[in-house]
Enzyme design. Structure first.
Site, PDB file in Angstrom:
ATOM      1  N   ARG A   1      -4.920 -31.970 -26.691  1.00  0.00           N
ATOM      2  CA  ARG A   1      -5.503 -33.046 -26.605  1.00  0.00           C
ATOM      3  C   ARG A   1      -5.206 -33.228 -28.231  1.00  0.00           C
ATOM      4  O   ARG A   1      -6.420 -33.002 -28.390  1.00  0.00           O
ATOM      5  CB  ARG A   1      -5.655 -34.068 -25.705  1.00  0.00           C
ATOM      6  CG  ARG A   1      -6.926 -34.170 -25.703  1.00  0.00           C
ATOM      7  CD  ARG A   1      -7.683 -34.824 -26.201  1.00  0.00           C
ATOM      8  NE  ARG A   1      -9.297 -34.925 -25.871  1.00  0.00           N
ATOM      9  CZ  ARG A   1      -9.915 -35.420 -26.508  1.00  0.00           C
ATOM     10  NH1 ARG A   1      -9.619 -35.792 -28.145  1.00  0.00           N
ATOM     11  NH2 ARG A   1     -10.987 -36.141 -26.997  1.00  0.00           N
TER      12      ARG A   1
ATOM     13  N   GLU B   1      -9.423 -44.735 -24.133  1.00  0.00           N
ATOM     14  CA  GLU B   1     -10.543 -44.791 -25.199  1.00  0.00           C
ATOM     15  C   GLU B   1     -10.203 -45.019 -26.712  1.00  0.00           C
ATOM     16  O   GLU B   1     -10.557 -45.722 -27.595  1.00  0.00           O
ATOM     17  CB  GLU B   1     -10.866 -43.665 -24.590  1.00  0.00           C
ATOM     18  CG  GLU B   1     -11.967 -43.071 -26.260  1.00  0.00           C
ATOM     19  CD  GLU B   1     -13.239 -42.129 -25.249  1.00  0.00           C
ATOM     20  OE1 GLU B   1     -13.807 -41.805 -24.485  1.00  0.00           O
ATOM     21  OE2 GLU B   1     -14.199 -41.654 -26.954  1.00  0.00           O
TER      22      GLU B   1
ATOM     23  N   ARG C   1      -3.864 -41.120 -26.532  1.00  0.00           N
ATOM     24  CA  ARG C   1      -4.012 -39.247 -26.254  1.00  0.00           C
ATOM     25  C   ARG C   1      -3.150 -38.638 -26.442  1.00  0.00           C
ATOM     26  O   ARG C   1      -2.086 -38.476 -24.901  1.00  0.00           O
ATOM     27  CB  ARG C   1      -5.063 -39.264 -25.087  1.00  0.00           C
ATOM     28  CG  ARG C   1      -6.402 -39.978 -25.769  1.00  0.00           C
ATOM     29  CD  ARG C   1      -7.452 -39.439 -26.178  1.00  0.00           C
ATOM     30  NE  ARG C   1      -8.488 -39.789 -26.500  1.00  0.00           N
ATOM     31  CZ  ARG C   1      -9.961 -39.483 -26.157  1.00  0.00           C
ATOM     32  NH1 ARG C   1      -9.835 -38.931 -25.208  1.00  0.00           N
ATOM     33  NH2 ARG C   1     -10.858 -40.160 -26.262  1.00  0.00           N
TER      34      ARG C   1
ATOM     35  N   CYS D   1     -14.423 -43.311 -30.120  1.00  0.00           N
ATOM     36  CA  CYS D   1     -15.943 -42.184 -30.440  1.00  0.00           C
ATOM     37  C   CYS D   1     -16.047 -41.153 -32.161  1.00  0.00           C
ATOM     38  O   CYS D   1     -15.231 -40.638 -31.883  1.00  0.00           O
ATOM     39  CB  CYS D   1     -16.413 -42.156 -28.934  1.00  0.00           C
ATOM     40  SG  CYS D   1     -17.798 -40.610 -28.502  1.00  0.00           S
TER      41      CYS D   1
ATOM     42  N   THR E   1     -18.034 -38.497 -31.731  1.00  0.00           N
ATOM     43  CA  THR E   1     -17.358 -37.321 -31.352  1.00  0.00           C
ATOM     44  C   THR E   1     -16.642 -36.791 -31.120  1.00  0.00           C
ATOM     45  O   THR E   1     -15.857 -35.808 -31.049  1.00  0.00           O
ATOM     46  CB  THR E   1     -17.645 -37.206 -30.016  1.00  0.00           C
ATOM     47  OG1 THR E   1     -17.135 -38.130 -29.214  1.00  0.00           O
ATOM     48  CG2 THR E   1     -19.148 -37.322 -29.422  1.00  0.00           C
TER      49      THR E   1
ATOM     50  N   ARG F   1      -9.357 -31.998 -28.211  1.00  0.00           N
ATOM     51  CA  ARG F   1     -10.126 -31.061 -27.962  1.00  0.00           C
ATOM     52  C   ARG F   1      -9.108 -30.295 -27.362  1.00  0.00           C
ATOM     53  O   ARG F   1      -8.324 -30.610 -26.393  1.00  0.00           O
ATOM     54  CB  ARG F   1     -10.580 -31.906 -26.341  1.00  0.00           C
ATOM     55  CG  ARG F   1     -11.116 -31.455 -26.014  1.00  0.00           C
ATOM     56  CD  ARG F   1     -12.471 -32.514 -24.419  1.00  0.00           C
ATOM     57  NE  ARG F   1     -11.797 -32.528 -23.102  1.00  0.00           N
ATOM     58  CZ  ARG F   1     -12.055 -31.652 -22.501  1.00  0.00           C
ATOM     59  NH1 ARG F   1     -12.512 -29.976 -22.165  1.00  0.00           N
ATOM     60  NH2 ARG F   1     -10.947 -31.777 -21.481  1.00  0.00           N
TER      61      ARG F   1
ATOM     62  N   ARG G   1     -17.236 -28.745 -19.596  1.00  0.00           N
ATOM     63  CA  ARG G   1     -17.252 -29.866 -18.645  1.00  0.00           C
ATOM     64  C   ARG G   1     -16.768 -29.800 -17.301  1.00  0.00           C
ATOM     65  O   ARG G   1     -16.136 -28.792 -17.150  1.00  0.00           O
ATOM     66  CB  ARG G   1     -16.350 -30.417 -19.239  1.00  0.00           C
ATOM     67  CG  ARG G   1     -17.081 -31.311 -20.529  1.00  0.00           C
ATOM     68  CD  ARG G   1     -15.693 -32.100 -21.258  1.00  0.00           C
ATOM     69  NE  ARG G   1     -15.202 -33.020 -22.049  1.00  0.00           N
ATOM     70  CZ  ARG G   1     -15.079 -33.987 -23.263  1.00  0.00           C
ATOM     71  NH1 ARG G   1     -13.835 -34.106 -21.979  1.00  0.00           N
ATOM     72  NH2 ARG G   1     -15.399 -34.166 -24.350  1.00  0.00           N
TER      73      ARG G   1
ATOM     74  N   GLU H   1     -15.132 -35.703 -18.286  1.00  0.00           N
ATOM     75  CA  GLU H   1     -16.009 -36.026 -18.776  1.00  0.00           C
ATOM     76  C   GLU H   1     -16.859 -35.937 -17.255  1.00  0.00           C
ATOM     77  O   GLU H   1     -16.430 -37.202 -16.730  1.00  0.00           O
ATOM     78  CB  GLU H   1     -15.876 -36.550 -19.829  1.00  0.00           C
ATOM     79  CG  GLU H   1     -17.531 -36.882 -20.597  1.00  0.00           C
ATOM     80  CD  GLU H   1     -17.353 -38.046 -21.840  1.00  0.00           C
ATOM     81  OE1 GLU H   1     -16.406 -38.682 -21.973  1.00  0.00           O
ATOM     82  OE2 GLU H   1     -17.807 -37.577 -22.742  1.00  0.00           O
TER      83      GLU H   1
HETATM   84  P1  ADP Z   1     -10.403 -35.779 -22.539  1.00  0.00           P
HETATM   85  O1  ADP Z   1      -9.862 -33.972 -22.752  1.00  0.00           O
HETATM   86  O2  ADP Z   1      -9.286 -36.588 -23.010  1.00  0.00           O
HETATM   87  O3  ADP Z   1     -11.377 -36.104 -24.025  1.00  0.00           O
HETATM   88  P2  ADP Z   1     -11.339 -35.402 -19.523  1.00  0.00           P
HETATM   89  O4  ADP Z   1     -12.317 -34.645 -20.301  1.00  0.00           O
HETATM   90  O5  ADP Z   1     -11.919 -37.013 -19.436  1.00  0.00           O
HETATM   91  O6  ADP Z   1     -10.900 -36.164 -21.358  1.00  0.00           O
HETATM   92  O7  ADP Z   1     -10.381 -34.397 -19.182  1.00  0.00           O
HETATM   93  C1  ADP Z   1      -9.440 -35.732 -19.038  1.00  0.00           C
HETATM   94  C2  ADP Z   1      -7.653 -34.757 -17.319  1.00  0.00           C
HETATM   95  O8  ADP Z   1      -7.669 -33.802 -18.297  1.00  0.00           O
HETATM   96  C3  ADP Z   1      -9.234 -34.379 -16.598  1.00  0.00           C
HETATM   97  O9  ADP Z   1      -8.218 -34.976 -15.802  1.00  0.00           O
HETATM   98  C4  ADP Z   1      -9.210 -32.892 -17.155  1.00  0.00           C
HETATM   99  O10 ADP Z   1      -9.610 -32.403 -15.431  1.00  0.00           O
HETATM  100  C5  ADP Z   1      -8.168 -32.532 -17.665  1.00  0.00           C
HETATM  101  N1  ADP Z   1      -8.203 -31.171 -17.928  1.00  0.00           N
HETATM  102  C6  ADP Z   1      -9.063 -31.395 -19.016  1.00  0.00           C
HETATM  103  N2  ADP Z   1      -8.384 -29.516 -19.964  1.00  0.00           N
HETATM  104  C7  ADP Z   1      -7.890 -29.145 -18.055  1.00  0.00           C
HETATM  105  C8  ADP Z   1      -6.955 -28.105 -18.703  1.00  0.00           C
HETATM  106  N3  ADP Z   1      -7.503 -26.960 -19.546  1.00  0.00           N
HETATM  107  N4  ADP Z   1      -6.860 -27.876 -17.923  1.00  0.00           N
HETATM  108  C9  ADP Z   1      -5.699 -29.456 -16.856  1.00  0.00           C
HETATM  109  N5  ADP Z   1      -6.341 -29.843 -16.959  1.00  0.00           N
HETATM  110  C10 ADP Z   1      -7.437 -30.460 -17.534  1.00  0.00           C
HETATM  111  N1  DAR Z   2     -20.341 -41.006 -22.558  1.00  0.00           N
HETATM  112  C1  DAR Z   2     -20.934 -41.334 -23.385  1.00  0.00           C
HETATM  113  C2  DAR Z   2     -19.900 -40.592 -24.792  1.00  0.00           C
HETATM  114  C3  DAR Z   2     -19.796 -39.661 -25.209  1.00  0.00           C
HETATM  115  C4  DAR Z   2     -18.541 -38.851 -25.887  1.00  0.00           C
HETATM  116  N2  DAR Z   2     -17.516 -38.718 -24.999  1.00  0.00           N
HETATM  117  C5  DAR Z   2     -16.184 -39.353 -25.239  1.00  0.00           C
HETATM  118  N3  DAR Z   2     -15.920 -40.415 -25.908  1.00  0.00           N
HETATM  119  N4  DAR Z   2     -15.418 -39.808 -23.860  1.00  0.00           N
HETATM  120  C6  DAR Z   2     -22.174 -41.287 -24.483  1.00  0.00           C
HETATM  121  O1  DAR Z   2     -22.429 -41.435 -25.478  1.00  0.00           O
HETATM  122  O2  DAR Z   2     -22.995 -40.330 -23.976  1.00  0.00           O
END
Ligand code: ADP
Ligand code: DAR
Length: 344
Positions: free
Chosen positions: A113, A212, A216, A258, A260, A267, A296, A301
């Site tokens: 993404r 956010e 995305r 953010c 990050t 990501r 993660r 997250e």
């Molecule tokens: P972001 O990737 O946008 O930072 P998150 O880490 O919260 O947000 O992930 C968002 C959603 O995508 C969550 O439901 C997570 O389980 C799913 N996800 C992330 N990576 C994968 C993957 N490789 N396969 C399936 N689902 C994924």
């Molecule tokens: N939980 C916030 C955000 C950290 C990075 N993750 C994002 N942007 N989704 C923190 O400051 O820990």
């Protein structure tokens, strides 16, 4: 008038580390043209002392006006100094990898993404309800022009049946609601107005609207074919960028709420089953650290890994190109699978 925050001794956020009294005095009365303030930038990290970072930008200009706070945070997180310039490279012919798990034994799914925001609009922390709906309208209009594999439909959160929403979240397609860090930053204001998800029939191409970040853009599928997932994502980003100008800076790359997520704002992750390595987290983490990878939980997250399944993704987003980031992932996953196979 804003007072210097009272950080508890167990606050380890980059905000608490770099918002010194002198930086606070320098920035406390500053405002951006779109009226973002220091108080708004630090609101989340002050409200949640367990933040890792603790700050969010309210517009592109925030990264300049509040640079005395953002620059050291960006340096610490990305290893990216204020004298560096971000470079982008999405030329897939330069990605030597493809699928690190051709036997389909370990990688359950791959998701890549990027975060994007529309140029000249405020970011999510300070955008008004009306502007957010305008952003939604512009994004949806662009998405509904997409053809072939990228064609799909938009589903506003506003009137989405609870059961549908819950299933999309459970199936890893839709963002969760109520993240306390995002709420305190103002990113959940007027929820669920202006929020929704676009996806194609197969749910291999999806776009979150106004979570956010304003977009995305997501490509995902079962298995480990990183190259195929990346190719679909880049094709989609290029198509959308024909219609929408994304917020971008010469120095910081794509602008995100953010810090990050700055730079590539990408990501690239796999959900991978590592039953033997899960019993040797020291070994697992030594490999992910070596390859600049982040672990993660399986629900994104702030979630936990379950049943020896991990979400493993590139840590670096800024100061590396998109190709370098997916190479980090490809090489790291190859090393993890090798270590898993060698484990007795
Ligand atoms: P972001 O990737 O946008 O930072 P998150 O880490 O919260 O947000 O992930 C968002 C959603 O995508 C969550 O439901 C997570 O389980 C799913 N996800 C992330 N990576 C994968 C993957 N490789 N396969 C399936 N689902 C994924
Ligand atoms: N939980 C916030 C955000 C950290 C990075 N993750 C994002 N942007 N989704 C923190 O400051 O820990």
């Amino acid at each position: 008038m804003i007072d210097f925050p009272n950080f508890s001794e167990n606050s380890h956020s980059l905000l608490s580390k770099f918002l010194t009294k002198s930086v606070f005095e320098e920035l406390k009365n500053k405002k951006t043209t779109k009226n973002n303030s220091l108080q708004q930038v630090i609101a989340s990290g002050v409200a949640h002392q367990d933040s890792h970072i603790g700050v969010y930008a309210g517009d592109k200009e925030s990264y300049t006006i509040f640079s005395s706070l953002f620059d050291p945070i960006i340096k610490e997180y990305h290893g990216f100094s204020k004298h560096q310039k971000h470079n982008s490279n999405t030329d897939i012919t330069q990605f030597s990898g493809s699928n690190p798990d051709v036997e389909n034994k370990y990688i359950i799914s791959t998701r890549i993404r990027v975060a994007r925001n529309i140029a000249n609009y405020p970011l999510g922390t300070i955008i008004s309800n009306e502007e957010r709906k305008e952003v939604e309208k512009r994004i949806v209009s662009a998405l509904c022009e997409l053809k072939n594999e990228l064609s799909g439909s938009y589903y506003p959160l506003y009137n989405m049946p609870q059961k549908t929403q819950a299933q999309l979240i459970e199936d890893h397609f839709l963002f969760k609601e109520g993240d306390r860090f995002l709420s305190s930053a103002g990113l959940n204001n007027d929820w669920p107005n202006g929020r929704g998800i676009f996806h194609n029939k197969e749910k291999t191409f999806l776009v979150w609207v106004n979570e956010e970040d304003q977009l995305r853009i997501i490509s995902m599928q079962k298995g480990g074919n990183i190259k195929e997932v990346f190719a679909r994502l880049i094709k989609a980003v290029k198509e959308i960028e024909k219609v929408i100008t994304f917020s971008k800076s010469d120095r910081l790359g794509y602008i995100t709420s953010c810090p990050t997520n700055l730079g590539t704002a990408m990501r690239a992750s796999v959900h991978i089953f590592l039953p033997k390595l899960s019993a040797d987290m020291k070994k697992l983490k030594s490999i992910t650290n070596h390859h600049h990878l982040q672990i993660r939980g399986v629900n994104g997250e702030h979630s936990e890994s379950k049943n020896s399944v991990f979400d493993i993704s590139n840590q670096r987003r800024l100061g590396v190109t998109e190709i370098e980031a997916i190479n980090d992932l490809y090489k790291g996953i190859t090393a993890l699978i090798k270590a898993e196979k060698e484990k007795i």
